[in-house]
Write an enzyme that holds these catalytic residues in place. Sequence first.
Site, PDB file in Angstrom:
ATOM      1  N   ARG A   1     -81.758  17.030   2.892  1.00  0.00           N
ATOM      2  CA  ARG A   1     -81.083  15.714   2.988  1.00  0.00           C
ATOM      3  C   ARG A   1     -80.402  15.432   1.662  1.00  0.00           C
ATOM      4  O   ARG A   1     -80.780  15.980   0.623  1.00  0.00           O
ATOM      5  CB  ARG A   1     -82.110  14.605   3.216  1.00  0.00           C
ATOM      6  CG  ARG A   1     -82.558  14.459   4.615  1.00  0.00           C
ATOM      7  CD  ARG A   1     -83.149  13.079   4.874  1.00  0.00           C
ATOM      8  NE  ARG A   1     -84.429  12.834   4.263  1.00  0.00           N
ATOM      9  CZ  ARG A   1     -84.716  11.752   3.546  1.00  0.00           C
ATOM     10  NH1 ARG A   1     -83.788  10.841   3.319  1.00  0.00           N
ATOM     11  NH2 ARG A   1     -85.916  11.587   3.050  1.00  0.00           N
TER      12      ARG A   1
ATOM     13  N   TYR B   1     -90.344   5.673 -12.211  1.00  0.00           N
ATOM     14  CA  TYR B   1     -89.268   6.650 -11.952  1.00  0.00           C
ATOM     15  C   TYR B   1     -88.626   7.118 -13.272  1.00  0.00           C
ATOM     16  O   TYR B   1     -88.416   8.323 -13.478  1.00  0.00           O
ATOM     17  CB  TYR B   1     -88.219   5.991 -11.049  1.00  0.00           C
ATOM     18  CG  TYR B   1     -87.082   6.887 -10.619  1.00  0.00           C
ATOM     19  CD1 TYR B   1     -87.233   7.769  -9.560  1.00  0.00           C
ATOM     20  CD2 TYR B   1     -85.851   6.823 -11.260  1.00  0.00           C
ATOM     21  CE1 TYR B   1     -86.173   8.582  -9.151  1.00  0.00           C
ATOM     22  CE2 TYR B   1     -84.789   7.628 -10.862  1.00  0.00           C
ATOM     23  CZ  TYR B   1     -84.956   8.508  -9.798  1.00  0.00           C
ATOM     24  OH  TYR B   1     -83.908   9.305  -9.394  1.00  0.00           O
TER      25      TYR B   1
ATOM     26  N   THR C   1     -88.521   7.291  -4.989  1.00  0.00           N
ATOM     27  CA  THR C   1     -88.641   6.052  -5.756  1.00  0.00           C
ATOM     28  C   THR C   1     -89.722   5.185  -5.103  1.00  0.00           C
ATOM     29  O   THR C   1     -89.904   5.227  -3.881  1.00  0.00           O
ATOM     30  CB  THR C   1     -87.322   5.253  -5.764  1.00  0.00           C
ATOM     31  OG1 THR C   1     -86.899   5.076  -4.406  1.00  0.00           O
ATOM     32  CG2 THR C   1     -86.240   5.945  -6.553  1.00  0.00           C
TER      33      THR C   1
ATOM     34  N   TYR D   1     -75.045   7.220 -10.017  1.00  0.00           N
ATOM     35  CA  TYR D   1     -75.107   6.764  -8.619  1.00  0.00           C
ATOM     36  C   TYR D   1     -74.325   7.722  -7.728  1.00  0.00           C
ATOM     37  O   TYR D   1     -73.112   7.878  -7.892  1.00  0.00           O
ATOM     38  CB  TYR D   1     -74.518   5.366  -8.478  1.00  0.00           C
ATOM     39  CG  TYR D   1     -75.479   4.272  -8.862  1.00  0.00           C
ATOM     40  CD1 TYR D   1     -76.387   3.772  -7.926  1.00  0.00           C
ATOM     41  CD2 TYR D   1     -75.488   3.737 -10.137  1.00  0.00           C
ATOM     42  CE1 TYR D   1     -77.279   2.777  -8.265  1.00  0.00           C
ATOM     43  CE2 TYR D   1     -76.376   2.731 -10.497  1.00  0.00           C
ATOM     44  CZ  TYR D   1     -77.271   2.255  -9.550  1.00  0.00           C
ATOM     45  OH  TYR D   1     -78.151   1.269  -9.893  1.00  0.00           O
TER      46      TYR D   1
HETATM   47  N1  LIG Z   1     -79.031   9.432  -4.969  1.00  0.00           N
HETATM   48  C1  LIG Z   1     -78.793   9.147  -6.227  1.00  0.00           C
HETATM   49  O1  LIG Z   1     -77.941   8.319  -6.553  1.00  0.00           O
HETATM   50  C2  LIG Z   1     -79.577   9.840  -7.327  1.00  0.00           C
HETATM   51  C3  LIG Z   1     -79.263   9.543  -8.642  1.00  0.00           C
HETATM   52  C4  LIG Z   1     -79.940  10.193  -9.663  1.00  0.00           C
HETATM   53  C5  LIG Z   1     -80.925  11.131  -9.366  1.00  0.00           C
HETATM   54  N2  LIG Z   1     -81.217  11.398  -8.076  1.00  0.00           N
HETATM   55  C6  LIG Z   1     -82.265  12.405  -7.808  1.00  0.00           C
HETATM   56  O2  LIG Z   1     -81.723  13.405  -6.977  1.00  0.00           O
HETATM   57  C7  LIG Z   1     -82.738  13.943  -6.134  1.00  0.00           C
HETATM   58  C8  LIG Z   1     -82.296  13.843  -4.673  1.00  0.00           C
HETATM   59  O3  LIG Z   1     -82.064  12.473  -4.372  1.00  0.00           O
HETATM   60  P1  LIG Z   1     -81.454  12.006  -2.940  1.00  0.00           P
HETATM   61  O4  LIG Z   1     -80.899  10.656  -3.135  1.00  0.00           O
HETATM   62  O5  LIG Z   1     -80.607  13.096  -2.394  1.00  0.00           O
HETATM   63  O6  LIG Z   1     -82.835  11.893  -2.100  1.00  0.00           O
HETATM   64  P2  LIG Z   1     -83.068  11.707  -0.523  1.00  0.00           P
HETATM   65  O7  LIG Z   1     -81.779  11.585   0.208  1.00  0.00           O
HETATM   66  O8  LIG Z   1     -84.086  10.623  -0.412  1.00  0.00           O
HETATM   67  O9  LIG Z   1     -83.726  13.109  -0.109  1.00  0.00           O
HETATM   68  C9  LIG Z   1     -84.933  13.484  -0.688  1.00  0.00           C
HETATM   69  C10 LIG Z   1     -85.315  14.880  -0.250  1.00  0.00           C
HETATM   70  O10 LIG Z   1     -86.524  15.224  -0.966  1.00  0.00           O
HETATM   71  C11 LIG Z   1     -87.550  15.521  -0.028  1.00  0.00           C
HETATM   72  N3  LIG Z   1     -88.836  15.117  -0.583  1.00  0.00           N
HETATM   73  C12 LIG Z   1     -89.238  13.884  -0.999  1.00  0.00           C
HETATM   74  N4  LIG Z   1     -90.517  13.912  -1.421  1.00  0.00           N
HETATM   75  C13 LIG Z   1     -90.928  15.204  -1.258  1.00  0.00           C
HETATM   76  C14 LIG Z   1     -92.163  15.891  -1.455  1.00  0.00           C
HETATM   77  N5  LIG Z   1     -93.246  15.256  -1.944  1.00  0.00           N
HETATM   78  N6  LIG Z   1     -92.242  17.198  -1.153  1.00  0.00           N
HETATM   79  C15 LIG Z   1     -91.168  17.868  -0.658  1.00  0.00           C
HETATM   80  N7  LIG Z   1     -89.969  17.280  -0.452  1.00  0.00           N
HETATM   81  C16 LIG Z   1     -89.861  15.961  -0.735  1.00  0.00           C
HETATM   82  C17 LIG Z   1     -87.169  14.794   1.246  1.00  0.00           C
HETATM   83  O11 LIG Z   1     -87.799  15.379   2.370  1.00  0.00           O
HETATM   84  P3  LIG Z   1     -87.915  14.564   3.780  1.00  0.00           P
HETATM   85  O12 LIG Z   1     -86.516  14.550   4.348  1.00  0.00           O
HETATM   86  O13 LIG Z   1     -88.868  15.358   4.585  1.00  0.00           O
HETATM   87  O14 LIG Z   1     -88.406  13.189   3.438  1.00  0.00           O
HETATM   88  C18 LIG Z   1     -85.646  14.987   1.219  1.00  0.00           C
HETATM   89  O15 LIG Z   1     -85.319  16.286   1.683  1.00  0.00           O
HETATM   90  C19 LIG Z   1     -84.013  13.149  -6.446  1.00  0.00           C
HETATM   91  O16 LIG Z   1     -84.795  13.842  -7.377  1.00  0.00           O
HETATM   92  C20 LIG Z   1     -83.462  11.864  -7.065  1.00  0.00           C
HETATM   93  O17 LIG Z   1     -84.419  11.266  -7.925  1.00  0.00           O
HETATM   94  C21 LIG Z   1     -80.574  10.768  -7.035  1.00  0.00           C
END
Ligand SMILES: NC(=O)c1ccc[n+]([C@@H]2O[C@H](COP(=O)([O-])OP(=O)(O)OC[C@H]3O[C@@H](n4cnc5c(N)ncnc54)[C@H](OP(=O)(O)O)[C@@H]3O)[C@@H](O)[C@H]2O)c1
Length: 242
Positions: free
Chosen positions: A12, A147, A86, A179
């Site tokens: 995802r 976080y 988060t 973001y």
């Molecule tokens: N989005 C942003 O703006 C942003 C900004 C800065 C940093 N980040 C970082 O980028 C990364 C990805 O973020 P995202 O927004 O793409 O997240 P997301 O859409 O919420 O997707 C999270 C993914 O991680 C998996 N996951 C969560 N907890 C897990 C666990 N304990 N074991 C195995 N898999 C796990 C989820 O699996 P399920 O689908 O099974 O739940 C999903 O595949 C994260 O580390 C986040 O902190 C994001």
Amino acid sequence: MARVALVSGGTRGIGAAISIALTAAGYKVAANYAGNEERAAAFHKATGIPVYRWDVSDYDACLAGLGRVEADLGPVEVLVNNAGITRDSMFHKMTPQQWKEVIDTNLSGLFNMTHPVWTGMRDRGFGRIVNISSINGQRGQVGQVNYSASKAGDLGFTRALALEGASRNITVNAICPGYIGTEMVRAIPQEVLDEKILPQIPLGRLGEPEEIARCVVFLVSDDAGFITGSTLTANGGQYVAA
Ligand SMILES: NC(=O)c1ccc[n+]([C@@H]2O[C@H](COP(=O)([O-])OP(=O)(O)OC[C@H]3O[C@@H](n4cnc5c(N)ncnc54)[C@H](OP(=O)(O)O)[C@@H]3O)[C@@H](O)[C@H]2O)c1
């Protein structure tokens, strides 16, 4: 021979874009996920990329999961630690559970995922590890003490492990996205985005998951072999760190 790449949280959001970009770049990719079966199945159907369920906060589950991936695809040479969560709350209201869940997933998850593949990378004399940290690990954020602490920890992990891996040709780098337009961010009401968030971003827009994925593809490539211990900031100019 195509290298094997494992992307945690690879089904995802940013992780899905990374899995797809690495596949397009010629890697044999495995995408891990935590428990959202529906999304993992849809991702697999759309991309053909094999998906593996386990919880990165559980060391034994990582050992077993990585064993399955290596039995199916071969030794993991590229590891992208992307899974993250988060549990936001002001610090005075934050519960020990909110603290623990975030640290266990976002910081201990890096140990749990990396430790089982490290000896193999050392023995083979090659490895690429990319850790997805965050702008909020660089600068801190209200409501995100857990976080921000976890993501700052990811940067310390990256730097120290890079020093240990260098003599074995293993590079370890971090990316700090700002973001990015994933579901989580797109769920923010448009007026909040327009009035509060976009004005903080000099480039005037959200990042795209594919823009982070392209950073990963570069950092794991042979062309990036001299880059280790670094933090690649991709935030539209929102925070210009030293
Ligand atoms: N989005 C942003 O703006 C942003 C900004 C800065 C940093 N980040 C970082 O980028 C990364 C990805 O973020 P995202 O927004 O793409 O997240 P997301 O859409 O919420 O997707 C999270 C993914 O991680 C998996 N996951 C969560 N907890 C897990 C666990 N304990 N074991 C195995 N898999 C796990 C989820 O699996 P399920 O689908 O099974 O739940 C999903 O595949 C994260 O580390 C986040 O902190 C994001």
